[in-house]
Design a protein around this motif. Structure first.
Motif, PDB file in Angstrom:
ATOM      1  N   GLY A 417       9.459-102.009 -48.208  1.00  0.00           N
ATOM      2  CA  GLY A 417       9.148-103.321 -49.246  1.00  0.00           C
ATOM      3  C   GLY A 417       9.716-104.342 -48.364  1.00  0.00           C
ATOM      4  O   GLY A 417       9.252-105.812 -48.252  1.00  0.00           O
ATOM      5  N   VAL A 418      10.956-103.948 -48.215  1.00  0.00           N
ATOM      6  CA  VAL A 418      12.248-105.282 -47.425  1.00  0.00           C
ATOM      7  C   VAL A 418      10.971-105.901 -46.699  1.00  0.00           C
ATOM      8  O   VAL A 418      11.334-107.186 -46.403  1.00  0.00           O
ATOM      9  CB  VAL A 418      13.436-104.939 -47.023  1.00  0.00           C
ATOM     10  CG1 VAL A 418      14.395-105.744 -46.855  1.00  0.00           C
ATOM     11  CG2 VAL A 418      14.109-104.165 -48.579  1.00  0.00           C
ATOM     12  N   ARG A 421       7.569-107.719 -46.538  1.00  0.00           N
ATOM     13  CA  ARG A 421       7.866-109.177 -47.031  1.00  0.00           C
ATOM     14  C   ARG A 421       8.233-110.291 -46.172  1.00  0.00           C
ATOM     15  O   ARG A 421       7.631-110.686 -46.485  1.00  0.00           O
ATOM     16  CB  ARG A 421       9.257-109.760 -48.689  1.00  0.00           C
ATOM     17  CG  ARG A 421      10.027-110.878 -48.929  1.00  0.00           C
ATOM     18  CD  ARG A 421      10.857-110.345 -50.077  1.00  0.00           C
ATOM     19  NE  ARG A 421      11.281-112.141 -50.077  1.00  0.00           N
ATOM     20  CZ  ARG A 421      12.194-112.862 -49.619  1.00  0.00           C
ATOM     21  NH1 ARG A 421      13.207-111.831 -48.058  1.00  0.00           N
ATOM     22  NH2 ARG A 421      12.580-113.876 -50.037  1.00  0.00           N
ATOM     23  N   GLU A 438       7.677-106.004 -51.518  1.00  0.00           N
ATOM     24  CA  GLU A 438       9.024-105.296 -51.329  1.00  0.00           C
ATOM     25  C   GLU A 438       9.725-105.162 -53.483  1.00  0.00           C
ATOM     26  O   GLU A 438      10.538-103.779 -53.204  1.00  0.00           O
ATOM     27  CB  GLU A 438      10.317-106.967 -50.883  1.00  0.00           C
ATOM     28  CG  GLU A 438      11.980-106.232 -51.708  1.00  0.00           C
ATOM     29  CD  GLU A 438      13.085-107.461 -51.232  1.00  0.00           C
ATOM     30  OE1 GLU A 438      13.754-106.743 -50.700  1.00  0.00           O
ATOM     31  OE2 GLU A 438      12.840-108.711 -50.682  1.00  0.00           O
TER      32      GLU A 438
END
Length: 704
Positions: A417-418, A421, A438
């Protein structure tokens, strides 16, 4: 009176699991204390302390007796008529009972006592107090067996089992060694200090000398909380000296405290060129792999400085070796993170989508690629109903799982997710899409933040609804404490997003749509009541969540009894109920509502379809009917505007006519037409009164 002294119990071990250390330390200390109290060897309010370091668990209890006081006991044996025959001689039943206790009629202290119309026989005995020397090893072994240890190990040629090998057992009562054997070890007064800085084996002169002796001779801060506070003090001091601040570090601080016995903090540095890598990658590399504390500038930006908590204290210049050694170790880790980041950016995020078809999401539900297709469709459906951008929601859902097949997430799964992004932004995707990739994992735990934008919230809802619908359809429903797929957490996430945003989410419709999106084979095997089971599951989570938030249980039950379609309205309904209960008329209306519910339940399907005013035989019927129709438009208007408190306050005007109706009118009368018409009137009244909450549930709360 038995002599009282401080008791020390210590296990010296190999390095214990760091994340479990404080829990083990407190559990061991409390376990020993409670067993001493159960044997009356110490008072209930006795002061005590637990200690835990990487190589020891210990407990120190004040005021422990050498021998517990004797305790007088009485036992109800049997009726006197059973114990003695007509001639007053003891029966075989009495002699057998006494013999089982090692007593005879001659040495047993018996008492006759009248109880009601019967005379009973009681036995009085004195239980000798436990002796510390006989009980201590037994109770320590019991405390060890009760520890929350999932997996035990054996060592050497013995049969002893513990989470790690144990090398020494200290049992000291004051200055005296209490004899005993635990985990194949005989007790003594010798302990071990720091693995490298201690002067060797250390003899403890007295139980109260444990902590200062370990600190002075063993270079060990045995108290976990004190060691943690000392590390925190040094961290803050070093950070301030660099002009930096620490970020969130509580969890890492706990872990590091469990890894060191003599903490010293040093400052390390890495090359600034690594700061081109996303900070989350560098922070995770330092924290997870090396247990370093990254430093941030006043604006919250990651710097190229970090703090090292060493288990050694060395004077200059030897301490430089510690710093330089750690700097050499971290560089390859940071270089790996930079390599993964640069390699991942060479390929667009969307191009990775086909690889998800090779990853099994669940062997009965399908692949991750198939799940992404469901998320895309469900996100679009939700976006239409929540007045959001459908294209953005579908795009975010389509890309949400693509970073799972990147090198960075393969190395650091915590960054899923991080990294999605970052890669989405690098690909030129809209910021709302990148943030949703994210944020769709949020909230990950109780108290976590929600997704920032509506697009992220929609994909987060789709993520959880899909999981719940699919797993409920195949029977993977949480039972008891077992919830391997985190479905309770998923349901709470849906509730929090809908209620706290708030979003006008029709929960039943969303559940039905999520189930309709499942593969045909899954839908075919789903029980007919899957939607109903899932809605009940949501209601249970919602009830628990609202109870924890401090809402009254009766109010919660009253609101949820109506099963409101839009759960975002629940807080306002609860506030309205709380305000309603303050009204003097509340008890009357709640009691009347309960009475109505009972009458309608008793009547079943009986009653007319509509109220016929021509059949009113009593003036109270007409008065109630006219008042109902006078307030109904106002109630409807308030409900349309979601002004639930005003809707309930409007109903207060019905209290007097409702009271008069039940005083003068027999609802279940013998005349069929009157009876049917009155039941129809009550059904209409019930529908009018119970649009915010089921007021009958409030009868007890309102004092009815």
């Amino acid at each position: 009176m038995s002599e009282r002294e401080t008791l020390l119990v210590e296990l010296v071990t190999e390095e214990l699991p760091p994340k479990a250390l404080p829990r083990l330390g407190e559990a061991f200390g409390r376990g020993v204390l409670e067993r001493l109290q159960a044997r009356r060897l110490v008072d209930a309010d006795a002061p005590w302390r637990w200690f835990a370091s990487p190589r020891r668990l210990a407990v120190q209890v004040s005021g422990v007796r050498e021998r517990a006081p004797d305790q007088a006991k009485e036992e109800r044996l049997m009726p006197v008529a059973v114990a003695f025959d007509a001639a007053g001689k003891p029966t075989a039943a009495l002699e057998k009972r006494l013999a089982a206790k090692g007593l005879t009629l001659q040495n047993a202290k018996l008492e006759r006592r009248i109880e009601g119309k019967q005379e009973m026989l009681y036995l009085h005995t004195v239980e000798a107090g436990a002796r510390l020397d006989e009980a201590l090893a037994v109770l320590v072994a019991e405390a060890i067996r009760a520890l929350p240890i999932p997996k035990l190990m054996r060592w050497g040629s013995g049969e002893a089992q513990f989470v790690r090998p144990v090398h020494r057992l200290v049992l000291l009562h004051g200055a005296r060694v209490v004899p005993g054997r635990v985990l194949d070890l005989d007790s003594g007064r010798e302990t071990l200090g720091h693995r490298f800085m201690s002067r060797g084996a250390i003899e403890l002169a007295h139980a109260e000398a444990y902590e200062p002796t370990l600190r002075a001779e063993g270079k060990v801060i045995a108290d976990f909380a004190e060691r943690r506070a000392e590390i925190e003090r040094q961290l803050q001091e070093k950070a301030a000296a660099e002009g930096d601040v620490l970020g969130e570090h509580a969890a890492l601080l706990d872990e590091v405290t469990a890894l060191v016995e003599h903490p010293t903090v040093y400052v390390g540095r890495f090359e600034e060129e690594f700061l081109a890598v996303p900070p989350e990658c560098l922070i995770l590399t330092m924290q997870a792999n090396q247990k370093y504390f990254p430093l941030f500038d006043a604006q919250g930006r990651l710097t190229n400085r970090f703090l090292i908590v060493s288990n050694m204290h060395l004077p200059e210049p030897k301490s430089r070796n510690i710093v330089e050694g750690n700097q050499r170790v971290v560089r390859p880790r940071l270089a790996d993170a930079r390599f993964f980041y640069e390699q991942d950016r060479k390929e667009r995020l969307e191009s990775r989508l086909p690889r998800l078809d090779a990853i099994v999401y669940h062997n009965r539900i399908g692949t991750l690629g198939e799940r992404v297709a469901r998320l895309e469709s469900l996100s679009g459906w939700l976006a239409e109903r929540l007045a959001a951008d459908v294209a953005l929601a579908r795009r975010a859902a389509r890309l949400a799982k693509c970073d799972l097949v990147t090198q960075m997430v393969g190395e650091f799964p915590e960054l899923q997710g991080v990294m999605g992004r970052y890669y989405a932004l690098a690909d030129g995707e809209p910021e709302a899409v990148a943030e949703a990739i994210e944020d769709h994992y949020k909230p990950r735990f109780a108290g976590d933040t929600l997704p920032r934008r509506l697009t992220g919230k929609i994909v987060a809802l789709a993520e959880r609804l899909d999981a719940l619908a699919g797993l409920f359809a195949i029977g993977e429903i949480p039972t008891g404490e077992k919830d391997p797929y985190g479905l309770r957490r998923a349901a709470l996430g849906v509730l929090r997003i809908a209620v706290e945003t708030p979003l006008p989410l029709e929960l039943d419709a969303a559940i039905e749509r999520a189930l309709a999106e499942q593969p045909p084979a899954v839908r075919a095997q789903a029980p007919a009541d899957t939607v109903e089971k899932l809605r009940r599951f949501f209601d249970e989570r919602l009830r628990h969540w609202l109870r924890e938030a401090g809402h009254a249980l009766d109010a919660i039950d009253a609101v949820l009894a109506l099963r409101p379609g839009r759960i975002d309205t629940v807080p306002a309904r609860l506030e309205a109920v709380a305000a309603f209960l303050e009204a003097p008329e509340a008890p009357t209306l709640a009691a009347a509502n309960k009475r109505i519910a009972n009458l309608l339940r008793k009547a079943g399907e009986e009653g007319a379809a509509h109220v016929d005013v021509a059949l009113f035989a009593e003036p109270e019927e007409k008065a109630l009917f006219e008042k109902m129709h006078a307030v109904a438009p106002y109630v409807a208007s308030h409900l349309e505007n979601e002004a639930y408190a005003q809707a309930l306050s409007t109903l207060v005007a019905l209290a007097a006519p409702v009271d008069a109706f039940f005083d003068r009118v027999m609802v279940l009368c013998d005349e069929p037409l009157l009876r049917a018409n009155r039941l129809a009137l009550l059904r209409e009244l019930w529908r009018l009164m119970n649009q915010v909450a089921d007021l009958s549930v409030l009868a007890r709360e309102a004092g009815a």
